[in-house]
Design an enzyme around this catalytic site. Structure first.
Site, short mmCIF file in Angstrom:
data_model
loop_
_atom_site.label_atom_id
_atom_site.label_comp_id
_atom_site.label_asym_id
_atom_site.label_seq_id
_atom_site.Cartn_x
_atom_site.Cartn_y
_atom_site.Cartn_z
N GLU A 182 15.24 -52.49 -41.24
CA GLU A 182 15.97 -52.26 -42.48
C GLU A 182 16.89 -51.06 -42.31
O GLU A 182 16.44 -49.96 -42.01
CB GLU A 182 15.00 -52.01 -43.64
CG GLU A 182 15.64 -51.57 -44.94
CD GLU A 182 16.70 -52.55 -45.44
OE1 GLU A 182 17.86 -52.11 -45.61
OE2 GLU A 182 16.38 -53.74 -45.65
N ASN A 190 18.83 -55.95 -52.75
CA ASN A 190 19.29 -56.26 -54.11
C ASN A 190 18.16 -56.73 -55.01
O ASN A 190 18.26 -56.62 -56.24
CB ASN A 190 20.39 -57.31 -54.08
CG ASN A 190 21.74 -56.74 -53.69
OD1 ASN A 190 21.98 -55.55 -53.84
ND2 ASN A 190 22.62 -57.60 -53.19
N GLY A 195 17.09 -57.87 -62.09
CA GLY A 195 16.12 -58.17 -63.13
C GLY A 195 14.99 -59.03 -62.59
O GLY A 195 13.90 -59.05 -63.15
N ALA A 196 15.27 -59.72 -61.48
CA ALA A 196 14.27 -60.51 -60.73
C ALA A 196 13.64 -61.65 -61.53
O ALA A 196 12.52 -62.06 -61.24
CB ALA A 196 13.19 -59.59 -60.15
N ASP A 371 26.45 -57.55 -42.63
CA ASP A 371 26.18 -57.35 -41.20
C ASP A 371 25.58 -58.59 -40.54
O ASP A 371 25.98 -58.98 -39.44
CB ASP A 371 25.21 -56.17 -41.00
CG ASP A 371 25.70 -54.90 -41.66
OD1 ASP A 371 26.88 -54.85 -42.04
OD2 ASP A 371 24.90 -53.96 -41.80
N ARG A 431 28.05 -67.24 -65.67
CA ARG A 431 28.46 -65.87 -65.38
C ARG A 431 29.94 -65.76 -65.04
O ARG A 431 30.61 -64.82 -65.49
CB ARG A 431 27.62 -65.33 -64.21
CG ARG A 431 26.18 -65.10 -64.57
CD ARG A 431 25.38 -64.72 -63.35
NE ARG A 431 24.02 -64.33 -63.72
CZ ARG A 431 23.10 -63.95 -62.85
NH1 ARG A 431 23.37 -63.93 -61.56
NH2 ARG A 431 21.90 -63.60 -63.26
N GLU A 570 20.42 -64.24 -49.62
CA GLU A 570 21.85 -64.20 -49.94
C GLU A 570 22.73 -64.22 -48.70
O GLU A 570 23.94 -64.49 -48.80
CB GLU A 570 22.16 -62.95 -50.76
CG GLU A 570 23.53 -62.97 -51.42
CD GLU A 570 23.80 -61.75 -52.28
OE1 GLU A 570 24.97 -61.56 -52.69
OE2 GLU A 570 22.85 -60.99 -52.55
N ALA A 585 18.44 -66.91 -57.83
CA ALA A 585 18.39 -66.13 -56.60
C ALA A 585 16.95 -65.88 -56.16
O ALA A 585 16.62 -66.00 -54.98
CB ALA A 585 19.11 -64.80 -56.78
#
Length: 602
Positions: A182, A190, A195-196, A371, A431, A570, A585
Site C-alpha cells: 500500500e 476510497n 459512505g460504504a 498506478d 449521480r 475500481e 461499488a
C-alpha cells in the site's frame, strides 16, 4: 544594611523559584528562562495545550517545551478516522525531530496533518511564543542509498483498500501466503472515506420491510444506469453474488449493518445496506482486524512500480519502493491489482476526458492516481471505458470531499434547490444527471434543505457530528429557526423557496411528484429548525480500467488471459458502464475481491 540586602536577595530568589514552578505545566506568563551555562532561552519551559481542527473535528495536543525545543507532543483527543490518525503520529514525530511545526503534510491526510500543525502552533501561542522562537536544528539528510530487498510469496496484492484486503483474506483462508503493498500511510483507500452503503437484492432487511426485489432487477438497474455500456456478464456476477458478499462481511469479517436501508438514485427499489455509523470506517476497520488476525502483512508507504513477467508473458512478481528500500517481490502463484481508480490524477483524467480538468475537485484520496492501470497496460492489458468519469453531486465546494450530510437525501428527507429557490432535478436521480444539473445552476452549486424531523431521522448528529461542526465553521451549513432566515444566510430567494416547499409538501400528501417524479416521498419539510447545505459536484468514481473476465483474470488486447494476473475493484473497467449507481461499488469490490483471492490461490 547588609542584613536588609540579604533579605532582599532571599526574597528575590524565592520569587524566582515560584515563577519557575508556575511555568512548569502552565500556559501563559512566558519570558526569558536561564539554563545551565548562563544561556537565556526565549520560551519558558513548560507544557502547553493547543487545539487544531482536522477532518474529524478538534485535535487537542499537549506540547512540552524545554530549552526552546519541542521535546514531546501528546495527543489529548481527536476524532480522526482510523487510518488517517496515522498522520498524527507521523506529523508529531517530524515536528519534534525538526523542532518546527513547518513540516510536510502526510500524503493523503491533508486535513489531519494541518489540524495537528494548527494545534501545535496554538500551543506555542499559549506559551506566548511563535514557531520562529524555537531553536534551529540541523535536519540530518537521509542516506540516499536504498536497501535492496527480495522476497517471495504465493500472492502479492497491490492496494490495501476494500477490494485488496478482501482478496487477501480469501486467499489466505484458501491456504496461500499473501502480502499487501500500500503506497499510502494507511489502509482503506476510497472505501475508508466513502459512505460504504452496499447494494444487494433480496437482502434480509428488504424481506423484513416487505420490499419485493430480485437479482434480475438489480442487473437491469445497473445496466440501464450505465447506459448499457457495461459487460453484462460481469454485472450479473456482481448482482448474483452481492448478497453472499454482504453476509460474508457480516458473518466472517464482523461488519455490523444498520437496521435500515437507503434508496440510491437509479435503483428501482430500496436495496442498499448501511454499515454501522454510515461510513467506510466500519468496513475497513473490520477488514484490517481480520487481516491482522490471519497475520497478513500490509506494507504501508510502499508503492508498487512495475509488474515482473517471464519470457512467456506470465506475471511473476512486483517491483516496489519505500522511503528507504527497493523491493522485488516474486510470486509462486499470482499478483492481484486492487489499487483503485484515477480520480485524483488530473493529467490522466484529461488524457481520457478533457472536460474533467483541474477546475473540478475530487472526493478521492490522493492515492487514486491510476498506478495499477498504467502498470497493467505496460504489459499488454486491455483497458475499457477510460473516458467514463463520474462526479458525485453533493460535495464540499472548498475541498471536493464527499459530504455525509447527503445521507439525508438518500433517506428521502431533503429537497435540492438553486439560488433562485427552485427545485431543478429529482433528488434521487442518477449521480451524473444530478451533477450536470447542479453545474448548470447559478454559481455551479446547489442548496440541500431539510427540517428538524428529517435531521433527526437521518441520524446526522449521531453519525456525522464532526462533519457538521466543520460545515458550520466554514459557513457551508446553516441552522435557523425559520425557513426565511436559513435562506437569507445564503442569499437564496426566500419567497420562492417557501413556495417550492409548499408545493413539495403537497406532493408528499398526494404521494406523487409531478415535477420531477421523486421516487421516495417519506416526509414533509415543515418543522423548524431548518438546515440548508451549500454543495457542488466533484469527481467521485472512474468507471474505466483494466478489463477482466468472470474469474477476475486480467485480459490482454486480444481478449486472452494474462497468466498470473488478477484485478478487482475500481481499478477494473466494464462493470459499471458509463455511470455507477450509488452503493454498487461496495458490492463490486467485495464480490470481485473475493473471486480474485479465491482464484489466485488455486
Amino acid at each position: 544594611m547588609k542584613r536588609i540586602i540579604s533579605l532582599l536577595l532571599i526574597a528575590a530568589l524565592a520569587l524566582s523559584l515560584v515563577g519557575c514552578n508556575t511555568a512548569e505545566g502552565s500556559g501563559p506568563d512566558p519570558g526569558p528562562n536561564e539554563i545551565a551555562g548562563g544561556k537565556t532561552t526565549q520560551i519558558k519551559d513548560g507544557v502547553y495545550e493547543g487545539t487544531g481542527f482536522g477532518k474529524g473535528g478538534e485535535i487537542r495536543v499537549e506540547v512540552t517545551i524545554r530549552e526552546d525545543a519541542v521535546t514531546d507532543i501528546k495527543t489529548v483527543s481527536h476524532n480522526e478516522t482510523p487510518g488517517f490518525d496515522n498522520a498524527i503520529k507521523t506529523i508529531t514525530e517530524n515536528i519534534i525531530s525538526e523542532n518546527t511545526p513547518d513540516v510536510d503534510i502526510v500524503s493523503g491526510c491533508t486535513l489531519t496533518s494541518n489540524g495537528v500543525k494548527e494545534a501545535v502552533n496554538a500551543a506555542l501561542i499559549s506559551a506566548g511564543a511563535t514557531k520562529d522562537m524555537l531553536r534551529k536544528t540541523d535536519v540530518k539528510l537521509k542516506d540516499e542509498a536504498k536497501k535492496e530487498v527480495a522476497q517471495k510469496h504465493d500472492i502479492v496484492i497491490i492496494g490495501a483498500g476494500g477490494a485488496g484486503i478482501t482478496a487477501a483474506i480469501e486467499a489466505k483462508e484458501a491456504g496461500a501466503d499473501v502480502i499487501i503493498l500500500e503506497k499510502m500511510p494507511m489502509a482503506g483507500g476510497n472505501t475508508l472515506i466513502s459512505g460504504a452503503e452496499y447494494a444487494a437484492a433480496n437482502n434480509w432487511l428488504q424481506k423484513k420491510e416487505g420490499i419485493e426485489d430480485n437479482v434480475e432487477l438489480h442487473v437491469q438497474d445497473t445496466l440501464k444506469g450505465g447506459d448499457y455500456k457495461a459487460k453484462e456478464e460481469l454485472v450479473r456476477i456482481m448482482a448474483e453474488n452481492a448478497l453472499a458478499g454482504a453476509e460474508w462481511l457480516r458473518d466472517e469479517v464482523g461488519v455490523v449493518w444498520e437496521d435500515e436501508l437507503m434508496f440510491f438514485g437509479g435503483h428501482s427499489v430500496k436495496r442498499s445496506l448501511i454499515p454501522l455509523g454510515a461510513s467506510g470506517r466500519e468496513i475497513v476497520t473490520k477488514l484490517v482486524a481480520k487481516a491482522e488476525e490471519l497475520e497478513i502483512p500490509i506494507l504501508l508507504n510502499t508503492k508498487a512500480t512495475a509488474l515482473i513477467t517471464d519470457e512467456s508473458g506470465k506475471v511473476i512478481g512486483v517491483e516496489a519502493t519505500s522511503e528507504d528500500t527497493n523491493y522485488t517481490f516474486n510470486t509462486n502463484k499470482a499478483v492481484i491489482i486492487a489499487s483503485g481508480g484515477f480520480g485524483s490524477n488530473v493529467e490522466m483524467r484529461v488524457k481520457y476526458n478533457f472536460e474533467i480538468d483541474e477546475t473540478i475537485l475530487s472526493t478521492n484520496t490522493t492515492g487514486s492516481t491510476g498506478d495499477g492501470i498504467v502498470m497493467a497496460e505496460e504489459i499488454g492489458a486491455n483497458l475499457l471505458g477510460m473516458e467514463y468519469i463520474q462526479t458525485y453531486p453533493i460535495c464540499d465546494p472548498l475541498t471536493g470531499t464527499l459530504l455525509y450530510y447527503d445521507d439525508a437525501r438518500l433517506y428521502g428527507h431533503t429537497i435540492i434547490a438553486n439560488k433562485e429557490g427552485k427545485r431543478f432535478v429529482e433528488e434521487l436521480g442518477r449521480r451524473d444527471e444530478m451533477s450536470m444539473a447542479i453545474k448548470a445552476q447559478t454559481g455551479n452549486v446547489c442548496y440541500e434543505l431539510l427540517d428538524q424531523n428529517g435531521f433527526v431521522a437521518s441520524k446526522l448528529q449521531e453519525n456525522h457530528g464532526p462533519e457538521l461542526e466543520y460545515l458550520y465553521k466554514n459557513e457551508l451549513l446553516v441552522k435557523a429557526d425559520t425557513l426565511e432566515e436559513a435562506a437569507d444566510f445564503f442569499g437564496i430567494d426566500a419567497v420562492e423557496l417557501q413556495n417550492t416547499v409548499d408545493r413539495y409538501n403537497s406532493y408528499v400528501d398526494s404521494g406523487n411528484d409531478p415535477e420531477f417524479n421523486k421516487r421516495s416521498l417519506p416526509s414533509k419539510i415543515e418543522v423548524g429548525p431548518f438546515y440548508i447545505l451549500k454543495a457542488a459536484p466533484a469527481v467521485h468514481h472512474t468507471m474505466g480500467g483494466i478489463e477482466i473476465n468472470e474469474n477476475a483474470q486480467v485480459l490482454d488486447k486480444e481478449g486472452n488471459v494474462i497468466d498470473g494476473l488478477f484485478a478487482a475493484g475500481e481499478v477494473t473497467g466494464g462493470i459499471q458502464g458509463n455511470n455507477r449507481l450509488g452503493s454498487n461499488a461496495l458490492a463490486d469490490i467485495t464480490v470481485f475481491g473475493r473471486i480474485a483471492g479465491q482464484n489466485a490461490a488455486k
